[in-house]
Scaffold this motif. Structure first.
Motif, short mmCIF file in Angstrom:
data_model
loop_
_atom_site.label_atom_id
_atom_site.label_comp_id
_atom_site.label_asym_id
_atom_site.label_seq_id
_atom_site.Cartn_x
_atom_site.Cartn_y
_atom_site.Cartn_z
N ASN A 1 4.07 6.09 -5.24
CA ASN A 1 4.07 6.21 -6.70
C ASN A 1 2.97 7.17 -7.17
O ASN A 1 3.22 8.07 -7.98
CB ASN A 1 3.87 4.81 -7.30
N VAL A 2 1.77 6.98 -6.66
CA VAL A 2 0.63 7.83 -7.06
C VAL A 2 0.90 9.29 -6.67
O VAL A 2 0.70 10.21 -7.48
CB VAL A 2 -0.68 7.33 -6.42
N LYS B 1 0.84 -1.20 0.00
CA LYS B 1 0.00 0.00 0.00
C LYS B 1 0.87 1.25 0.00
O LYS B 1 0.63 2.21 -0.74
CB LYS B 1 -0.92 -0.03 1.23
N VAL C 1 4.03 1.59 -0.97
CA VAL C 1 4.73 1.68 -2.26
C VAL C 1 3.80 2.24 -3.34
O VAL C 1 4.19 3.11 -4.13
CB VAL C 1 5.27 0.26 -2.63
N GLY C 2 2.58 1.77 -3.36
CA GLY C 2 1.60 2.26 -4.33
C GLY C 2 1.30 3.73 -4.14
O GLY C 2 1.30 4.52 -5.09
N GLU C 3 1.09 4.12 -2.89
CA GLU C 3 0.76 5.52 -2.62
C GLU C 3 1.92 6.47 -2.93
O GLU C 3 1.70 7.59 -3.39
CB GLU C 3 0.31 5.68 -1.16
#
Lengths: 287, 287
Positions: free
Chosen positions: A269-270, A263, A265-267
């Motif tokens: 990036n976003v 989660k 890592v995804g955030e």
């Protein structure tokens, strides 16, 4: 003036820094040389795609090598305060000031809660940095709340300046051996004072002090950056990781559950992609 | 009745499946044995934490091995339709029906747009599955829109049944050699018909047909599951990856930009945690 400052070196910060570098952004990245205590101490991570059934320490090593190979520089400083300056942000640490057009908070989740008086008396006797503010307490009485052995050199430094140090540690086996340092069990419940710190309360007992130092990995975001909208102890963000403050984004555990590597890592990036859009919009409106 | 069906095997699906397995969920996972064409064909991925500067094919291999090591089974079927049944969902494929309490859509983003008439005439001459519906077109005229050579066996099957096949491919070098198959350049712009398909329009030219087959990796989510709230071509979700339909979650490219591996992996993880909460709430309300 830099494009961006990333505050925090957990998985969200790593992810954001890798993308920032891939996109040739001019950014500063603040964090710990070991990246994240949470990762380092994780026994096994079984659900992170790409690193099968991995020990936290291995994940840490992989991240460290990847950052190095990508040519990314980490500035190993703990930012104590961030100021919105209108069109940019200023971050202060150790009497230095850094500036950037946008800011990404990836500060993780606090293991220690902010106690009453901590935010209110910050700069009025409460400090997060011995090196910065220690000199103010020559021959005075200070309390120190310390969350990790790595901050012990800062305690030693304070003990050399202050007349008396009342020490609270959140870990066992503190290595400080100084005549004027008294270790106390428990965690303080509040700080008393109106214009300035007067005393610290722990388990109903008041200790009269002139200053209180919190030595911890990260400062509560609401304290770090005033005006930030919080949702309980988490920073409020939208689906693009935007906070209520223009040019300020947040990612990772600091934005809420689940507290998961994927989660974060995804955030990260976003958030970085949102920041790229923000910077492009700033640039085109300045033309 | 299973706990969950995960539709799609890109990074979001992989992340969700790993977490579902780690949490001992009873789930079905539908996707391609090669996981994702997008990953497989990616030249280099420079910003995915944990896999430094990786070729898409390597990422694919790492994911495949990780799934296998975790003991996860992928069901290699393309789901054509999902039906909300009140307290659960039914997914249909190849005349089989699967059921689960919750559903996670991780279908990726469509490279081909849905054309006018496609959704409206689905089941009325429009089909996504030659094996399922081919038999309806014995000695009839069909059009096929094919997006990948891997679907060519389905075209051959249709050519054996139908009297004439008008073929549109979105790739070069189609290997079909059949007397009754006519290849046409371009991509159809709409399907005509009211109660049933009557003709296909391409570059202003009408071709009279009895059926239209779309052979593509994934069906538009709005067509797959009626009633799903969309935001342009993306599924609308909140920060917890919840859609407007109770028990239905979405993750990855299908929920919007940025189309990034890290973002998809993060969302798959978050969606799975939301689903765990949803299932727990269902279980406690059934007591």
């Amino acid at each position: 003036m830099h494009d961006l400052m990333i505050i925090g070196s957990g998985p969200a910060g790593v992810s954001a820094a890798l993308t920032a570098q891939a996109r040739n952004l001019d950014f500063l990245w603040f964090g710990s040389p070991e990246l994240s205590m949470k990762i380092q101490r994780a026994e096994r991570i079984r659900n992170y795609p790409g690193l099968p059934d991995v020990a936290g320490e291995t994940m840490q090593q992989v991240f460290l090598r990847q950052i190095e190979d990508a040519g990314i520089t980490l500035t190993p400083e703990r930012i104590n305060a961030i100021y919105p300056m209108g069109a940019y942000y200023a971050a202060s640490v150790n009497k230095k000031v850094y500036e950037a057009k946008a800011i990404l908070l990836a500060t993780g989740i606090q293991t220690t809660k902010t106690i009453p008086g901590e935010a209110e008396l910050l700069g009025k006797g409460v400090s997060y940095c011995a090196t910065c503010d220690g000199f103010l307490y020559k021959q005075k009485k200070v309390a120190v709340i310390c969350t990790s052995p790595k901050f012990e050199p800062e305690i030693e430094y304070l003990a050399d300046i202050a007349s008396q140090v009342t020490l609270f540690t959140t870990y066992k086996g503190c290595g400080i051996q100084k005549g004027n340092v008294t270790s106390v069990a428990g965690y303080p419940s509040k700080i008393l004072g109106t214009d300035h710190v007067q005393a610290l309360v722990c388990q109903g007992q008041e200790t009269s002090v002139d200053g209180v130092f919190f030595l911890k990995d990260s400062v509560s975001p609401a304290v770090l950056l005033k005006g930030l909208e919080m949702d309980d102890s988490h920073i409020q963000v939208d689906r693009m990781q935007k906070t209520n403050l223009e040019g300020c984004y947040a990612a990772g555990d600091c934005t809420g559950r689940p507290y998961q590597y994927a989660k974060a890592v995804g955030e990260g990036n976003v958030a970085l992609h949102s920041i790229l859009e923000y910077l492009a919009a700033c640039a085109s409106s300045n033309k």
